[in-house]
Design a protein around this motif. Structure first.
Motif, PDB file in Angstrom:
ATOM      1  N   GLU A   1      68.294  54.704  55.929  1.00 20.67           N
ATOM      2  CA  GLU A   1      66.964  53.317  55.619  1.00 20.67           C
ATOM      3  C   GLU A   1      66.399  53.205  53.945  1.00 20.67           C
ATOM      4  O   GLU A   1      65.883  52.316  53.616  1.00 20.67           O
ATOM      5  CB  GLU A   1      66.111  53.991  56.159  1.00 20.67           C
ATOM      6  CG  GLU A   1      65.160  53.306  57.110  1.00 20.67           C
ATOM      7  CD  GLU A   1      65.011  52.248  57.475  1.00 20.67           C
ATOM      8  OE1 GLU A   1      64.305  51.333  57.436  1.00 20.67           O
ATOM      9  OE2 GLU A   1      66.428  51.850  58.348  1.00 20.67           O
ATOM     10  N   ASN A   2      66.033  54.184  53.578  1.00 15.89           N
ATOM     11  CA  ASN A   2      65.486  54.504  52.139  1.00 15.89           C
ATOM     12  C   ASN A   2      66.114  53.744  50.869  1.00 15.89           C
ATOM     13  O   ASN A   2      65.739  52.749  50.197  1.00 15.89           O
ATOM     14  CB  ASN A   2      65.404  56.139  51.410  1.00 15.89           C
ATOM     15  CG  ASN A   2      64.478  57.092  51.634  1.00 15.89           C
ATOM     16  OD1 ASN A   2      63.404  55.783  52.454  1.00 15.89           O
ATOM     17  ND2 ASN A   2      64.885  58.040  51.387  1.00 15.89           N
ATOM     18  N   LEU A   3      67.349  53.413  51.110  1.00 19.17           N
ATOM     19  CA  LEU A   3      68.255  52.530  50.435  1.00 19.17           C
ATOM     20  C   LEU A   3      68.499  51.489  51.012  1.00 19.17           C
ATOM     21  O   LEU A   3      68.003  50.196  50.096  1.00 19.17           O
ATOM     22  CB  LEU A   3      69.810  52.691  50.869  1.00 19.17           C
ATOM     23  CG  LEU A   3      70.393  54.168  49.888  1.00 19.17           C
ATOM     24  CD1 LEU A   3      72.414  53.990  50.428  1.00 19.17           C
ATOM     25  CD2 LEU A   3      71.214  54.184  48.243  1.00 19.17           C
ATOM     26  N   LYS A   4      68.116  50.666  52.011  1.00 21.01           N
ATOM     27  CA  LYS A   4      67.713  49.257  52.391  1.00 21.01           C
ATOM     28  C   LYS A   4      66.489  49.065  51.453  1.00 21.01           C
ATOM     29  O   LYS A   4      66.042  47.987  51.568  1.00 21.01           O
ATOM     30  CB  LYS A   4      67.815  49.652  54.419  1.00 21.01           C
ATOM     31  CG  LYS A   4      69.239  49.180  54.175  1.00 21.01           C
ATOM     32  CD  LYS A   4      68.971  49.075  56.071  1.00 21.01           C
ATOM     33  CE  LYS A   4      70.626  49.695  56.948  1.00 21.01           C
ATOM     34  NZ  LYS A   4      70.061  49.367  58.479  1.00 21.01           N
ATOM     35  N   ILE A   5      65.289  50.105  51.939  1.00 21.65           N
ATOM     36  CA  ILE A   5      64.372  49.840  51.815  1.00 21.65           C
ATOM     37  C   ILE A   5      63.974  49.252  50.371  1.00 21.65           C
ATOM     38  O   ILE A   5      63.014  48.321  49.900  1.00 21.65           O
ATOM     39  CB  ILE A   5      63.015  50.805  52.008  1.00 21.65           C
ATOM     40  CG1 ILE A   5      62.982  50.665  53.512  1.00 21.65           C
ATOM     41  CG2 ILE A   5      61.869  50.746  51.399  1.00 21.65           C
ATOM     42  CD1 ILE A   5      61.937  51.850  53.580  1.00 21.65           C
ATOM     43  N   ASN A   6      64.303  50.606  49.025  1.00 22.36           N
ATOM     44  CA  ASN A   6      64.962  50.360  48.105  1.00 22.36           C
ATOM     45  C   ASN A   6      64.873  48.612  47.929  1.00 22.36           C
ATOM     46  O   ASN A   6      65.117  48.194  46.950  1.00 22.36           O
ATOM     47  CB  ASN A   6      65.669  51.597  47.634  1.00 22.36           C
ATOM     48  CG  ASN A   6      64.888  52.935  47.441  1.00 22.36           C
ATOM     49  OD1 ASN A   6      63.537  52.890  47.623  1.00 22.36           O
ATOM     50  ND2 ASN A   6      65.141  53.930  47.273  1.00 22.36           N
ATOM     51  N   SER A   7      66.780  48.361  47.814  1.00 20.12           N
ATOM     52  CA  SER A   7      67.208  47.300  48.381  1.00 20.12           C
ATOM     53  C   SER A   7      66.377  46.155  48.228  1.00 20.12           C
ATOM     54  O   SER A   7      65.575  45.098  47.022  1.00 20.12           O
ATOM     55  CB  SER A   7      68.551  46.917  48.782  1.00 20.12           C
ATOM     56  OG  SER A   7      69.209  46.058  48.422  1.00 20.12           O
ATOM     57  N   SER A   8      65.709  45.993  49.550  1.00 21.53           N
ATOM     58  CA  SER A   8      64.384  44.932  49.716  1.00 21.53           C
ATOM     59  C   SER A   8      63.076  44.914  48.648  1.00 21.53           C
ATOM     60  O   SER A   8      62.809  44.084  48.184  1.00 21.53           O
ATOM     61  CB  SER A   8      64.009  44.979  50.838  1.00 21.53           C
ATOM     62  OG  SER A   8      62.980  44.341  50.943  1.00 21.53           O
ATOM     63  N   GLU A   9      62.422  45.781  48.071  1.00 15.09           N
ATOM     64  CA  GLU A   9      61.804  46.140  47.445  1.00 15.09           C
ATOM     65  C   GLU A   9      62.499  45.620  46.081  1.00 15.09           C
ATOM     66  O   GLU A   9      61.757  45.227  45.184  1.00 15.09           O
ATOM     67  CB  GLU A   9      61.107  47.120  47.009  1.00 15.09           C
ATOM     68  CG  GLU A   9      60.064  47.679  46.045  1.00 15.09           C
ATOM     69  CD  GLU A   9      59.032  46.810  45.987  1.00 15.09           C
ATOM     70  OE1 GLU A   9      58.338  45.819  45.790  1.00 15.09           O
ATOM     71  OE2 GLU A   9      59.092  46.915  47.803  1.00 15.09           O
ATOM     72  N   ARG A  10      63.569  45.933  45.010  1.00 14.91           N
ATOM     73  CA  ARG A  10      64.508  45.267  44.277  1.00 14.91           C
ATOM     74  C   ARG A  10      64.128  44.248  45.016  1.00 14.91           C
ATOM     75  O   ARG A  10      64.351  43.046  43.475  1.00 14.91           O
ATOM     76  CB  ARG A  10      65.628  46.496  43.604  1.00 14.91           C
ATOM     77  CG  ARG A  10      65.566  46.453  42.838  1.00 14.91           C
ATOM     78  CD  ARG A  10      66.963  47.352  42.059  1.00 14.91           C
ATOM     79  NE  ARG A  10      68.284  47.664  43.416  1.00 14.91           N
ATOM     80  CZ  ARG A  10      68.235  48.478  44.150  1.00 14.91           C
ATOM     81  NH1 ARG A  10      67.212  50.118  44.042  1.00 14.91           N
ATOM     82  NH2 ARG A  10      69.256  48.327  45.033  1.00 14.91           N
TER      83      ARG A  10
ATOM     84  N   ASP B   1      68.307  58.433  57.748  1.00 15.82           N
ATOM     85  CA  ASP B   1      66.852  58.226  56.490  1.00 15.82           C
ATOM     86  C   ASP B   1      67.562  58.112  55.168  1.00 15.82           C
ATOM     87  O   ASP B   1      66.886  57.481  54.682  1.00 15.82           O
ATOM     88  CB  ASP B   1      66.136  59.888  56.235  1.00 15.82           C
ATOM     89  CG  ASP B   1      65.676  60.505  57.468  1.00 15.82           C
ATOM     90  OD1 ASP B   1      65.123  59.552  58.606  1.00 15.82           O
ATOM     91  OD2 ASP B   1      65.329  61.455  58.131  1.00 15.82           O
ATOM     92  N   TYR B   2      68.326  58.608  54.631  1.00 19.13           N
ATOM     93  CA  TYR B   2      69.151  57.835  53.566  1.00 19.13           C
ATOM     94  C   TYR B   2      69.398  56.206  53.024  1.00 19.13           C
ATOM     95  O   TYR B   2      68.884  55.635  52.524  1.00 19.13           O
ATOM     96  CB  TYR B   2      70.503  58.838  52.998  1.00 19.13           C
ATOM     97  CG  TYR B   2      70.908  58.175  51.561  1.00 19.13           C
ATOM     98  CD1 TYR B   2      70.580  58.334  49.982  1.00 19.13           C
ATOM     99  CD2 TYR B   2      72.342  57.997  52.364  1.00 19.13           C
ATOM    100  CE1 TYR B   2      70.554  58.376  49.096  1.00 19.13           C
ATOM    101  CE2 TYR B   2      72.745  57.720  50.878  1.00 19.13           C
ATOM    102  CZ  TYR B   2      72.306  57.529  48.988  1.00 19.13           C
ATOM    103  OH  TYR B   2      72.195  57.603  48.172  1.00 19.13           O
TER     104      TYR B   2
END
Length: 76
Positions: free
Chosen positions: A14-23, A11-12
């Motif tokens: 996956e959240n890093l990937k999502i945050n990176s993509s959003e950034r 989960d952690y």
């Protein structure tokens, strides 16, 4: 058990990937916004009314694509 071996929870990660993509997305939006505003300011400084008009049209198109970019007539 995997955490004991030094692996991050799924989960952690996956959240890093999502945050990176959003950034990355936000950085691209910010860069486009800066370029439009820079072009607008240069045209305005040079007194090029036609370029100012065209760039404002570009800004309006950009606003429609990305409503969170924050470029409005009030900022110009």
């Amino acid at each position: 058990f995997m955490q004991l071996l030094g692996f991050a929870p799924a989960d952690y990660v996956e959240n890093l990937k999502i945050n990176s993509s959003e950034r990355r997305r936000q950085n691209a939006v910010d860069e486009r916004r800066r370029k439009l505003l820079r072009r607008h300011n240069m045209a305005k400084t040079q007194g090029d009314r036609e370029a100012v008009r065209k760039i404002r049209e570009d800004i309006q198109e950009f606003e429609m694509l990305v409503d969170s970019a924050g470029i409005t007539a009030h900022r110009i």
